[in-house]
Write an enzyme that holds these catalytic residues in place. Structure first.
Site, PDB file in Angstrom:
ATOM      1  N   SER A 119       5.559  38.010 -42.065  1.00 37.56           N
ATOM      2  CA  SER A 119       4.642  36.885 -42.690  1.00 37.56           C
ATOM      3  C   SER A 119       4.495  36.411 -43.664  1.00 37.56           C
ATOM      4  O   SER A 119       5.037  35.569 -43.614  1.00 37.56           O
ATOM      5  CB  SER A 119       2.732  37.689 -42.395  1.00 37.56           C
ATOM      6  OG  SER A 119       1.448  37.042 -41.674  1.00 37.56           O
ATOM      7  N   ASP A 174       0.506  38.523 -30.946  1.00 42.48           N
ATOM      8  CA  ASP A 174      -0.223  38.252 -33.027  1.00 42.48           C
ATOM      9  C   ASP A 174      -1.499  36.603 -32.379  1.00 42.48           C
ATOM     10  O   ASP A 174      -1.425  35.902 -32.095  1.00 42.48           O
ATOM     11  CB  ASP A 174       1.002  37.702 -33.632  1.00 42.48           C
ATOM     12  CG  ASP A 174       0.674  37.714 -35.082  1.00 42.48           C
ATOM     13  OD1 ASP A 174      -0.845  37.851 -34.870  1.00 42.48           O
ATOM     14  OD2 ASP A 174       1.562  37.756 -35.583  1.00 42.48           O
ATOM     15  N   HIS A 208       0.228  41.572 -34.414  1.00 41.48           N
ATOM     16  CA  HIS A 208       0.185  40.754 -36.084  1.00 41.48           C
ATOM     17  C   HIS A 208       1.205  42.484 -36.849  1.00 41.48           C
ATOM     18  O   HIS A 208       0.397  42.592 -37.671  1.00 41.48           O
ATOM     19  CB  HIS A 208      -0.731  40.511 -36.114  1.00 41.48           C
ATOM     20  CG  HIS A 208      -0.124  39.417 -37.809  1.00 41.48           C
ATOM     21  ND1 HIS A 208       0.724  38.262 -37.881  1.00 41.48           N
ATOM     22  CD2 HIS A 208       0.138  39.526 -39.741  1.00 41.48           C
ATOM     23  CE1 HIS A 208       0.989  37.639 -39.032  1.00 41.48           C
ATOM     24  NE2 HIS A 208       0.643  38.651 -39.626  1.00 41.48           N
TER      25      HIS A 208
END
EC number: 3.1.2.-
Length: 230
Positions: A119, A174, A208
């Site tokens: 991320s 995600d 995610h």
């Protein structure tokens, strides 16, 4: 992380089981620490590789109502046209370059170092690899995007890493960093570095986060680029 922020603890490290001849530096996501990723790498380690998972400094984050949390740089929004923390991103990249230099001083050449992250950490790893003069072995960029993408040239980058190997991974469910961001990023990366060396893998049903198959793909990528040399 490198003497400029005394409140940041030392990185979580999975030491090599024998003499370290290669290293992986992996950067966690927003609000996290390096500990969980160090545990994940301990599960896929190779005996000659040292895995370094630094912790981001704690700072207020605009996206989260200015609450203080571990963050490599400020995040203002999560859409492709959101304003970005340019000075914070550049300073964070300098800190990571200093961490790479430290490993070089420890005897591991930069071309035996893979940079990676998840991320926000993955975003920083991509930006750092594309802007450093240190020749790196590769980048593992998980569930992320390329920050400051308008600052990059229309054609290939110059410098040390124009032929760098990049493994980019993304979950197709995600909700935070949508798969489309990953796809846009990989298309941009293919114009900046040798497209033959850019691999994009997606994981069905993954949100995610990470998954076992992804970690196996990361291990395969690392072990191929950083084979034992003794």
């Amino acid at each position: 992380m490198c003497g400029n922020n005394m409140s940041t603890p030392l990185p979580a490290i999975v030491p090599a089981a024998r003499k370290a001849t290669a290293a992986v530096i992996f950067l966690h996501g927003l609000g996290d620490t390096g500990h969980g990723w160090a545990e994940a790498f301990a599960g896929i380690r190779s005996s000659h590789i040292k895995y370094i998972c630094p912790h981001a400094p704690v700072r207020p984050v605009t996206l989260n109502m200015n609450m203080a949390m571990p963050s490599w740089f400020d995040i203002i929004g999560l859409s492709p046209d959101s304003q970005e923390d340019e000075s914070g991103i550049k300073q964070a990249a300098e800190n990571i370059k200093a961490l790479i230099d430290q490993e070089v001083k420890n005897g591991i050449p930069s071309n035996r170092i893979i940079l990676g992250g998840f991320s926000q950490g993955g975003a920083l790893s991509l930006y750092t690899a594309l802007t450093t003069q240190q020749k790196l072995a590769g980048v593992t960029a998980l569930s992320c995007w390329l920050p400051l993408r308008a600052s990059f040239p229309q054609g290939p980058i110059g410098g040390a890493n124009r032929d760098i190997s990049i493994l980019q991974c993304h979950g197709d469910c995600d909700p935070l960093v949508p798969l489309m961001f990953g796809s846009l990023t990989v298309e941009k990366l293919k114009t900046l570095v040798n497209p033959a060396n850019v691999t994009f893998k997606t994981y069905e049903g993954m949100m995610h986060s990470s998954c076992q198959q992804e970690m196996m793909d990361v291990k395969q990528f690392i072990d191929k680029l950083l084979p034992p040399i003794d």
